[in-house]
Write a protein that holds these residues in place. Structure first.
Motif, short mmCIF file in Angstrom:
data_model
loop_
_atom_site.label_atom_id
_atom_site.label_comp_id
_atom_site.label_asym_id
_atom_site.label_seq_id
_atom_site.Cartn_x
_atom_site.Cartn_y
_atom_site.Cartn_z
N GLN B 302 -36.70 16.71 -4.50
CA GLN B 302 -36.16 18.07 -4.49
C GLN B 302 -34.66 18.09 -4.18
O GLN B 302 -34.19 17.32 -3.35
N GLY B 303 -33.96 18.97 -4.82
CA GLY B 303 -32.55 19.20 -4.49
C GLY B 303 -32.45 20.00 -3.19
O GLY B 303 -33.46 20.42 -2.63
N GLY B 304 -31.24 20.19 -2.71
CA GLY B 304 -31.06 20.93 -1.46
C GLY B 304 -30.12 22.11 -1.64
O GLY B 304 -29.59 22.33 -2.73
N LYS B 305 -29.92 22.86 -0.57
CA LYS B 305 -29.05 24.03 -0.65
C LYS B 305 -27.59 23.62 -0.84
O LYS B 305 -26.83 24.27 -1.52
N SER B 306 -27.22 22.50 -0.20
CA SER B 306 -25.81 22.11 -0.18
C SER B 306 -25.42 21.15 -1.30
O SER B 306 -24.28 20.74 -1.41
N TRP B 307 -26.37 20.75 -2.12
CA TRP B 307 -26.04 19.76 -3.16
C TRP B 307 -26.95 19.95 -4.37
O TRP B 307 -28.06 20.46 -4.26
N LEU B 312 -25.67 14.73 -8.24
CA LEU B 312 -26.14 13.42 -7.78
C LEU B 312 -26.32 12.48 -8.96
O LEU B 312 -25.87 11.33 -8.94
N ARG B 313 -26.96 12.97 -10.01
CA ARG B 313 -27.22 12.13 -11.18
C ARG B 313 -25.92 11.68 -11.83
O ARG B 313 -25.81 10.57 -12.33
N ALA B 354 -28.35 3.18 -4.25
CA ALA B 354 -27.45 3.99 -5.09
C ALA B 354 -27.59 5.47 -4.73
O ALA B 354 -26.59 6.20 -4.66
N ILE B 355 -28.83 5.91 -4.49
CA ILE B 355 -29.04 7.32 -4.13
C ILE B 355 -28.37 7.63 -2.79
O ILE B 355 -27.75 8.69 -2.62
N GLU B 356 -28.47 6.71 -1.85
CA GLU B 356 -27.80 6.91 -0.55
C GLU B 356 -26.29 7.05 -0.73
O GLU B 356 -25.66 7.96 -0.19
N ILE B 357 -25.72 6.11 -1.48
CA ILE B 357 -24.26 6.11 -1.68
C ILE B 357 -23.83 7.40 -2.39
O ILE B 357 -22.92 8.11 -1.95
N VAL B 360 -24.29 10.57 -0.11
CA VAL B 360 -23.21 10.74 0.87
C VAL B 360 -21.96 11.25 0.16
O VAL B 360 -21.29 12.18 0.61
N ARG B 361 -21.64 10.65 -0.99
CA ARG B 361 -20.43 11.02 -1.71
C ARG B 361 -20.41 12.48 -2.14
O ARG B 361 -19.37 13.12 -2.14
N ILE B 362 -21.56 13.00 -2.57
CA ILE B 362 -21.56 14.40 -3.03
C ILE B 362 -21.87 15.37 -1.89
O ILE B 362 -22.01 16.57 -2.10
N GLY B 363 -22.00 14.85 -0.69
CA GLY B 363 -22.20 15.73 0.46
C GLY B 363 -23.63 16.15 0.71
O GLY B 363 -23.88 17.15 1.39
N ALA B 364 -24.56 15.40 0.17
CA ALA B 364 -25.97 15.69 0.46
C ALA B 364 -26.29 15.15 1.87
O ALA B 364 -25.66 14.19 2.32
N PRO B 365 -27.26 15.76 2.56
CA PRO B 365 -27.57 15.34 3.94
C PRO B 365 -28.39 14.05 3.92
O PRO B 365 -29.57 14.06 4.24
#
Lengths: 385, 385
Positions: B302-307, B312-313, B354-357, B360-365
Motif C-alpha cells: 500500500q502507498g501512504g499519505k506522504s508518498w 517510488l517506482r 532498493a525499496i528501502e533506498i 527514504v529518497r522519496i520521503g516515505a516513512p
C-alpha cells in the motif's frame, strides 16, 4: 548425416535468421513498460509498408488461423451472407470458420492448383448480390497458387459494397501487398512465413470502411476483438500481454527487410520461384500450377505414376532437407518446396540438387543435373542479382 | 545506471533463464515434423504434474486472456447462468468475457486485497442454484491474493453440479495445483509467469466432466476450440501452427523444474513471499493482503499519505529495478513486487534494499536496513534453503 544440420524448406514455419534469434534472446521487459511501448509502436508502424496499410498494423499474439478467425468475427454475424473463394486448404479454412459462426456461405470452388480469374468471381458475385464480405486467399499455401488479389479486390469493389478480406499469411513480406491502394479492407498475415520469425504473432491491416462495419458488428469476440487492439495501439500498447520475445525478433526482421529493400526482397523471391520452377521442369517433373498462377513463396510439384512424393520426401530427409507434402486430397500426390523468408538462390540450387539425387534414388524419371543447369541459367539471366 | 542491467520484478512477464533463451534459439522445425510431435507430446505430458492434470495439457498459442476466453466459450452459451468470484482485475476480466458472450452473470465481488472465504461462496451459490459454471481466480495478480481454490472447488462440488473453472495464470508452476484431485474442471495458465517463458503460450487442463459439457456446448469457437486441441494432441500435434520456439523453451523449463523438484520450487516461492512480506512490514510499509490471503508469487504494498507508489517506482527504475503499479481503482495506490519464476531469495534482498533506498529518497516513512534484516531472518530460519 551431420547431426543438427538440416534445411527447413517447407512453406512455413521458415528458418529464423541468426541475428533474429539473438534479438529474441534479449532480457525480458514488462509489457506495460515504456520500452515495450516503443517496441509495439515501432513494429506496428514499420509493418505498414509491408502490408500496404493505411494505419499502424494490429499485432495479435497467436498464429495465422486466429487472424483468419478475427477477420470473420469482427466483420460478419450469423445469418449474414459471405462469399469465399476456395482455391485450396486455406480458402477452405476460411469457409470452415464462417460456417462455424453460422454465416450464410457462398463458396466459389476452383480446382486446386488454379488461381481464381476475376471474371469467374464477377459472375459469382452477380449471382449473390447479398454478400457482405468476400474472403480471398492471396497465396494458397496448399497449392502454391498466388491469386490475383489486386484484380479480385477491384472486381468486388466494382460490383458490390462487400468488404474485401484477404488471407496473406503465406506471402506477405515476399510479394507486393498494397492493402489500401488495392481496396483490401482486411489483410492478415502471420509471423512464421516470409517474416522469418517463429509462429506466435499475427497481424491485421484494417481499412476505414472495415472499421465502420466492425464497430457495428454485434458478433461477440474478446481476445480477437480488433477494436481492443486499435484502442490500445493508440496508446502504443496491446490489450493483452504480447509475445514480447517475438516482437524483439520482429524489430530485427524489419531492419533486415529495410536493409535489403522491400523491392529487392520481392525480386529475390521471384528469382527463387523461377529457379525452382524451371529446375523442376528441366529435371522432368511437373509443377502443380501454371507459371501465371505461381506464387514466389511456395512451389507444389506433382507426383508420378512410378514414384510417390512421400518416398521422395523420406529420401530428402536423409539428405538433410525437409520439404512438405500435400494437404487434404493432395496428400501423397504432391510435394511442396517453400522458398520464402530466410532463403537465397543458393538454397534453391541445394534443394534442386537434393531433389535430383533423391528422385534418381527412388526411381523417379528425373534427369540428374538438368534441373540445376536450368536454375543456374535463370540466375545468370537475372540482372538484379 | 549500468546499461541493459535491470531487474524485472513485476508479476509477469518474468525473466527468462539463460538456458531457456538458448533452447528457444534452436533451429526452427516444421510443425508437422516428427521432431515437433515429440516436442508437443513431451511438453503436454510433462506439464501434467504442474497443473495436476488427469490427461496431457492442451497447449494454445496465445496469451493468458485467450485461455480465460477459451474456458468461457467452450463451456457456457448465451443465456446460461454462471457465477464469477471477483477478487480483483482478473476476476473482473472473467466477468467481462462472460458478459461479452451474453452469459447470465452472477458476480460475487469481494474487497480487493481479500480472498474469497468458502462460506461466502457457499451462501452465494445457494442464492443462485441455476449456475452452470463457477469461475475462480487462483492468484489474483492485481492484489497478490491467493484464493483457497481447493476449498472453493470443494464447496462448489458439494452444492451444485456446476463446472469449476480456475484462472491459474499468475501462480501455476509456483504453488501446488491439483486440478483433478481438487475437482477443478478447467485450470488454465500462461507461459510468462511462474513458467519463466515469454508470453505466447497458454495451457488448459480439462476434466472428463468438463469434456461432456464441452462436447454438447453449441457456442461457436474455432481457434479456441478445446476439442480441436484434444483431437490433435491424440496425434501428438496441434490444430494450428504452434509457437515452436516457445515450446523449445518450455521443454527446458520443465527440465529446470524437474531438476529443482516441484516441491522445492513451491518452497522457494513460499520463502520469497515470507521474506518479501516480513521485509516490507519491518521497513514500515503495509502489504495489501493479510498473511493468510497472500500469494507466493506477488506482493502488493500500500502507498501512504506522504508518498506515492508511482514516485517510488520511478526512483526504483533509476536504481535498476522494475516493479509494477496498481490496476483499475488501485492505480497509484499500491505497488506490486513479482517474486515468481526465475527469482531466488537473493533477488528478494536486492529488491527490498532498493525499496528501502528509494523509499527514504522519496520521503516515505521507511526504516532503512530494517526490512533487509527481517527478510534475512526469515531465510536464516528456513530449514529448506
Amino acid at each position: 548425416m551431420l547431426q543438427d544440420k538440416f534445411r527447413l524448406q517447407i512453406p512455413g514455419p521458415t528458418p529464423v535468421p541468426p541475428r533474429v534469434q539473438q534479438a529474441m534472446a534479449q532480457p525480458m521487459i514488462g509489457h506495460r513498460d515504456p520500452d515495450c511501448s516503443r517496441l509495439v509502436q515501432e513494429c506496428s508502424r514499420r509493418l505498414q509498408p509491408v502490408l500496404g496499410a493505411r494505419e499502424p498494423v494490429l499485432p495479435l499474439t497467436s498464429s495465422g488461423t486466429s487472424a483468419l478467425e478475427a477477420a470473420v468475427v469482427n466483420t460478419v454475424s450469423p445469418g449474414e451472407e459471405a462469399a469465399v473463394v476456395v482455391t485450396g486448404a486455406f480458402g477452405d479454412r476460411f469457409a470452415k470458420i464462417l460456417k462455424r459462426y453460422q454465416v450464410q456461405l457462398h463458396r466459389l470452388d476452383l480446382p486446386w492448383g488454379e488461381a481464381c480469374p476475376p471474371e469467374t468471381l464477377a459472375s459469382f458475385l452477380k449471382e449473390h448480390p447479398g454478400v457482405k464480405a468476400v474472403f480471398l486467399t492471396y497465396c494458397e499455401t496448399s497449392t502454391g497458387v498466388l491469386n490475383p488479389v489486386e484484380e479480385l479486390a477491384a472486381t468486388v469493389r466494382q460490383l458490390t459494397d462487400a468488404l474485401v478480406i484477404v488471407d496473406g499469411v503465406s506471402c506477405v513480406g515476399a510479394v507486393p501487398a498494397k492493402a489500401e491502394a488495392w481496396g483490401i479492407d482486411i489483410l492478415v498475415t502471420g509471423s512464421q512465413k516470409a517474416l522469418m520469425l517463429p509462429a506466435g504473432l499475427s497481424f491485421a491491416a484494417v481499412s476505414e470502411r472495415a472499421w465502420q462495419v466492425i464497430e457495428k458488428n454485434p458478433q461477440p469476440r474478446f481476445y480477437l476483438d480488433f477494436q481492443a487492439y486499435r484502442n490500445h495501439l493508440e496508446k502504443d500498447t496491446t490489450p493483452f500481454t504480447p509475445a514480447v520475445s517475438l516482437l524483439f525478433g520482429l524489430r530485427e526482421v524489419l531492419d533486415m527487410i529495410e536493409e535489403e529493400g522491400l523491392e529487392k526482397v520481392f525480386q529475390r523471391h521471384r528469382l527463387m520461384m523461377k529457379m525452382t520452377r524451371e529446375g523442376i521442369k528441366a529435371m522432368g517433373l511437373s509443377p502443380l500450377t501454371s507459371d501465371e498462377a505461381a506464387s514466389p513463396t511456395v512451389t507444389a510439384v506433382q507426383g508420378g505414376k512410378s514414384w510417390s512424393p512421400e518416398d521422395l520426401r523420406k529420401e530428402l530427409r536423409r539428405l538433410g532437407i525437409r520439404l512438405a507434402g500435400g494437404q487434404q486430397h493432395l496428400k501423397g500426390k504432391i510435394f511442396r518446396i517453400g522458398h520464402m523468408g530466410y532463403h537465397d538462390p543458393l538454397d534453391i540450387l541445394a534443394a534442386l540438387s537434393a531433389i535430383e539425387i533423391a528422385g534418381v534414388r527412388i526411381g523417379a524419371p528425373v534427369d540428374s543435373g538438368a534441373g540445376i543447369k536450368a536454375a543456374e541459367e535463370e540466375w545468370i539471366q537475372c540482372t538484379e542479382f
